[in-house]
Motif scaffolding. Structure first.
Motif, short mmCIF file in Angstrom:
data_model
loop_
_atom_site.label_atom_id
_atom_site.label_comp_id
_atom_site.label_asym_id
_atom_site.label_seq_id
_atom_site.Cartn_x
_atom_site.Cartn_y
_atom_site.Cartn_z
N GLN A 11 0.78 -1.12 0.57
CA GLN A 11 -0.08 -0.02 -0.09
C GLN A 11 1.07 1.28 -0.05
N GLN A 12 0.32 2.19 -0.36
CA GLN A 12 0.77 3.12 -0.28
C GLN A 12 0.73 3.91 1.39
N ALA A 13 2.13 4.18 1.70
CA ALA A 13 2.60 4.73 3.15
C ALA A 13 2.14 5.57 4.00
N ALA A 14 2.17 6.15 3.17
CA ALA A 14 1.95 7.92 4.17
C ALA A 14 0.62 7.82 4.89
N PRO A 15 -0.23 7.29 3.83
CA PRO A 15 -1.60 7.19 5.01
C PRO A 15 -1.40 6.21 6.24
N VAL A 16 -1.11 4.78 5.45
CA VAL A 16 -1.10 4.11 7.11
C VAL A 16 0.26 4.55 7.96
N VAL A 36 9.14 9.50 3.40
CA VAL A 36 8.46 8.11 2.65
C VAL A 36 9.21 7.92 1.48
N ARG A 37 9.86 6.73 1.25
CA ARG A 37 10.27 6.66 -0.28
C ARG A 37 9.44 5.68 -1.42
N ASP A 38 9.35 6.05 -2.45
CA ASP A 38 8.85 5.83 -3.67
C ASP A 38 9.75 5.20 -4.58
N GLY A 39 9.81 3.55 -3.92
CA GLY A 39 10.65 2.89 -4.62
C GLY A 39 13.02 3.43 -4.71
N ASP A 40 13.09 3.24 -5.58
CA ASP A 40 14.93 3.35 -5.41
C ASP A 40 14.45 4.84 -5.13
N LEU A 55 -0.06 18.39 9.15
CA LEU A 55 0.99 17.46 8.66
C LEU A 55 -0.08 16.39 7.11
N ALA A 56 -0.46 16.08 7.62
CA ALA A 56 -2.04 15.78 7.01
C ALA A 56 -2.26 16.56 6.08
N GLU A 57 -2.79 17.51 6.14
CA GLU A 57 -2.30 18.68 5.31
C GLU A 57 -2.16 18.95 4.29
N LYS A 58 -0.30 19.25 4.86
CA LYS A 58 0.82 19.58 3.90
C LYS A 58 0.57 18.80 2.82
N ILE A 59 0.17 16.86 3.35
CA ILE A 59 0.88 16.24 1.85
C ILE A 59 -0.96 15.80 1.76
N ASP A 60 -1.39 16.65 1.88
CA ASP A 60 -3.50 15.90 1.27
C ASP A 60 -3.61 14.56 1.23
N ASN A 61 -3.54 14.28 2.91
CA ASN A 61 -4.04 13.46 3.65
C ASN A 61 -3.10 11.79 3.57
N GLY A 62 -1.62 12.44 2.72
CA GLY A 62 -1.04 10.87 2.20
C GLY A 62 -0.91 11.04 0.59
N ALA A 63 -1.73 12.18 -0.02
CA ALA A 63 -1.43 11.85 -1.96
C ALA A 63 -0.62 12.07 -1.95
N LEU A 65 2.60 13.01 -0.75
CA LEU A 65 3.94 11.98 -0.88
C LEU A 65 4.04 10.69 -1.43
N PRO A 66 3.80 10.02 -2.83
CA PRO A 66 3.91 8.99 -3.20
C PRO A 66 5.02 7.24 -2.67
N GLY A 67 4.82 6.80 -2.46
CA GLY A 67 5.49 5.56 -2.02
C GLY A 67 4.97 4.51 -1.02
N THR A 68 6.23 3.73 -1.15
CA THR A 68 5.05 2.03 -0.03
C THR A 68 5.77 2.00 0.99
#
Ligand code: G6P
Length: 622
Positions: A11-16, A36-40, A55-63, A65-68
């Motif tokens: 899953q996407q890490a940021a929402p978790v 958060v890291r997206d792959g390499d 914090l959640a607002e800054k990253i659009d609830n995680g959207a 900040l992609p990465g798993t």
């Protein structure tokens, strides 16, 4: 105290991570951050001060900040003011604290705890070309790991192990290394951290509620252990870098137990859970109407040889220890001391070799309580931990453990865990008295009957709710309050006063009623609220006289007493009656209106009841 989360999976890490951090909010915090890291690709860091929603607002609830794979943190300031530059994650390379975005660094990490020799290490690292952009000890640990990683060209586990040998203090650390995408490395000493593996994903957190949604099988990382986490895998290593097998612990309490369940706040929910907390704790040690502590290793043979009892704890747990002292002294006729763990740990230890040393702790992680336990253990004295959190450090290190079965407690101000601690102390007092032949059978049976009736009586004590709510709103603008009592009533006054000040921010003090004349009465002026605890019949008139002395100087009087003591109404302005029980156990009922009074006063003042300013649920630093 700070909260840590980590995740690597599909899953996407940021929402978790955000959801996990929200489950740790109760620990207290002033800022937060994620990496958060997206792959390499490089880790992206985002930080915010204040509430987690910032914090959640800054990253659009995680959207945004992609990465798993990622780590997250809520910070409770110890070294360095609450600010964006001091917020975690910190990095090994050069960065300005307030900047968000991709970080070039080799190591990115979050930390809970205190590094005692951080100034010396900071100087060493500065000499080796490192620049610091925050005033935290965390940045020092991360740069130290980076220093060993590069100097010896070793892997993350070996670099972490070198760091563990070099630093003094307590820590739970979660790190990501640029060269190891999809992996998180963690280590701990004296600060809690747990891991869960489920469905090809791995979760890491400071406490179980943050990962209970995903799995009930939890790994408690041992002291001075490090861990390598990959999606669906966790590998544990000792200080030599050798891999070790770890057993998971199955959590039996429900995730819903850590949710508000329709109540407005955790505190009021937990206040209402007290009949169950007390019932479950009693049921775990009372079998066929007899107290049986053999599950804790305290058989009658062990108990009969105990020469004296010493109790050490912090906060409300210390107040429960004070109650334990009075009850054990009276029933088992043993000498008992109850000391603040923070004081005990630095004293010369004068304990008899047959003494029983008890620590009481809800979290099982309080730094001073843990240090007191270790000091007693070093002297070879039998130790007993009265603990709520299964698998916590204190529970694992004590010789014997008596679990309170209060379930997860989220509100910073303890209520149900304190009530469960009280009954644990009562059962211990009875078992000691019985083993030492201090009780007639009739008396023993009577005490058991009274204990078993407590849960239902606590439910009845809760029925005073509306009256107390009304009274609280009337007095919510008070500047000061005093709680007074004698003997066990004094021990309960301590807890009542703490419940008031910690969540309402009204100055309140508990006083042994007889001490008022030695100073405090000079503070009594018109309108001051004085709350008298009046459950001990032999002492009640004396406390009332002290209350009268306050009234003569303008005080407004509230009395908390047991049903039957109806003449109290003739002396005080506002009386709360609780059901009658044996006087040794009356505190379990008298404390209920005091918890409600603190709660409703805080509500009337519009404060954050569950997360009072500057306080933490679990104080894992000295
Ligand atoms: C903190 C909490 C208190 C608690 C004390 C000891 O101050 O806010 O409610 O009594 O720590 O914690 P422990 O987990 O050892 O019982």
């Amino acid at each position: 105290m700070c909260g840590i989360v980590g995740f690597t999976g599909r899953q996407q890490a940021a929402p978790v991570l955000l959801a996990g951090l929200s489950k740790l909010e109760y620990r207290g915090y002033d800022s937060s951050g994620l990496a958060v890291r997206d792959g390499d690709s490089l880790a992206e860091v985002v930080k915010a001060t204040g509430k987690l929603r910032n914090l959640a607002e800054k990253i659009d609830n995680g959207a945004a900040l992609p990465g798993t794979c990622g780590i997250g943190h809520t910070r409770w300031a110890t070294h360095g003011e609450p600010s964006q530059s001091n917020a975690h994650p910190h990095v090994s390379g050069n960065a300005t604290g307030s900047a968000s975005g991709p970080v070039e660094s080799d190591v990115v990490g979050v930390h809970n705890g205190i590094i005692e020799n951080y100034e010396e290490l900071r100087a060493k690292l500065t000499g080796n070309g490192y620049t610091f952009y925050s005033s935290t000890d965390t940045e020092v640990v991360i740069k130290l790991v980076d220093y060993y990683y590069k100097k010896y060209k070793i892997g993350p586990i070996d670099a972490i192990n070198r760091m563990m040998v070099r630093v003094r203090g307590s820590y739970a650390l979660a790190l990501m290394f640029k060269d190891y995408p999809g992996e998180i490395y963690a280590a701990r000493k004296d600060s809690p951290m747990v891991i869960g593996v489920a469905d090809g994903e791995t979760f890491l957190a400071s406490d179980v509620p943050a990962i209970l949604k995903y799995t009930r099988d939890i790994y408690y990382i041992d002291n001075l252990q490090s861990v390598r986490i990959l999606p669906g895998e966790a590998h544990f290593f000792d200080l030599n870098g050798d891999e070790v097998e770890m057993e998971s612990t199955h959590i039996t309490w429900d995730a819903a137990a850590a949710e508000k369940g329709g109540y407005e706040h955790f505190m009021i929910k937990e206040i209402h859970e007290q009949p169950d907390a007390v019932r479950d704790t009693l049921a775990s040690v009372i079998k066929d109407n007899r107290v049986d502590l053999s599950v804790s290793g305290l058989t009658p043979d062990v108990l009969k040889d105990i020469s004296e009892v010493h109790i050490a704890a912090c906060g409300s747990a210390w107040h429960a220890g004070m109650v334990g002292k009075y009850v054990i002294e009276d029933l088992a006729e043993l000498q008992v001391t109850a000391e603040l763990a923070s004081e005990f740990r630095y004293k010369k230890i004068l304990l008899d070799k047959d003494a029983l040393f008890i620590v009481i702790s809800q979290s099982g992680e309080t730094a001073d309580t843990l240090a007191a336990l270790r000091a007693a253990k070093e002297r070879g004295i039998r130790t007993l931990a009265v603990v709520n959190v299964v698998g916590s450090t204190i529970a694992r290190e004590a010789d014997n453990v008596l679990y309170t079965l209060a379930g997860p407690e989220i509100s910073v101000a303890t209520t149900k865990a304190y009530s469960a601690q009280l009954v644990a102390m009562y059962t211990l007092a009875l078992a000691l008295a019985d083993a030492k032949g201090k009780l007639e059978k009739n008396d023993y049976d009577y005490y058991i009957e009274e204990l078993l009736a407590l849960p239902e009586k606590i439910s009845r004590a809760l029925e005073n709710k509306e009256r107390i709510q009304w009274f609280a709103s009337k007095h919510s603008n008070s500047r000061d309050m005093f709680y007074i009592g004698r003997g066990l009533d004094y021990a309960i006054s301590l807890e009542g006063s703490l419940k008031m000040k910690e969540i309402s921010y009204i100055h309140s003090e508990a006083y042994a009623a007889g001490e008022l004349k030695h100073g405090t009465i000079s503070l009594v002026e018109k309108g001051l609220l004085v709350i008298g605890l009046l459950t001990q019949e032999g002492l009640l008139e004396k406390t009332i006289s002290n209350m009268e002395e306050c009234r003569a100087r303008g005080a407004y009087l509230m009395g908390v007493t047991s049903n039957g003591n109806y003449n109290v109404e003739d002396y005080v302005n506002f009386t709360i009656y609780v059901p009658k029980t044996d006087e040794h156990f009356a505190g379990s009922l008298a404390v209920i209106p005091l918890q409600l009074l603190g709660y409703y006063t805080s509500i009337a003042r519009g404060l954050d009841v569950d997360k009072p300013r500057n306080l933490a649920k679990s104080v894992t630093v000295e």
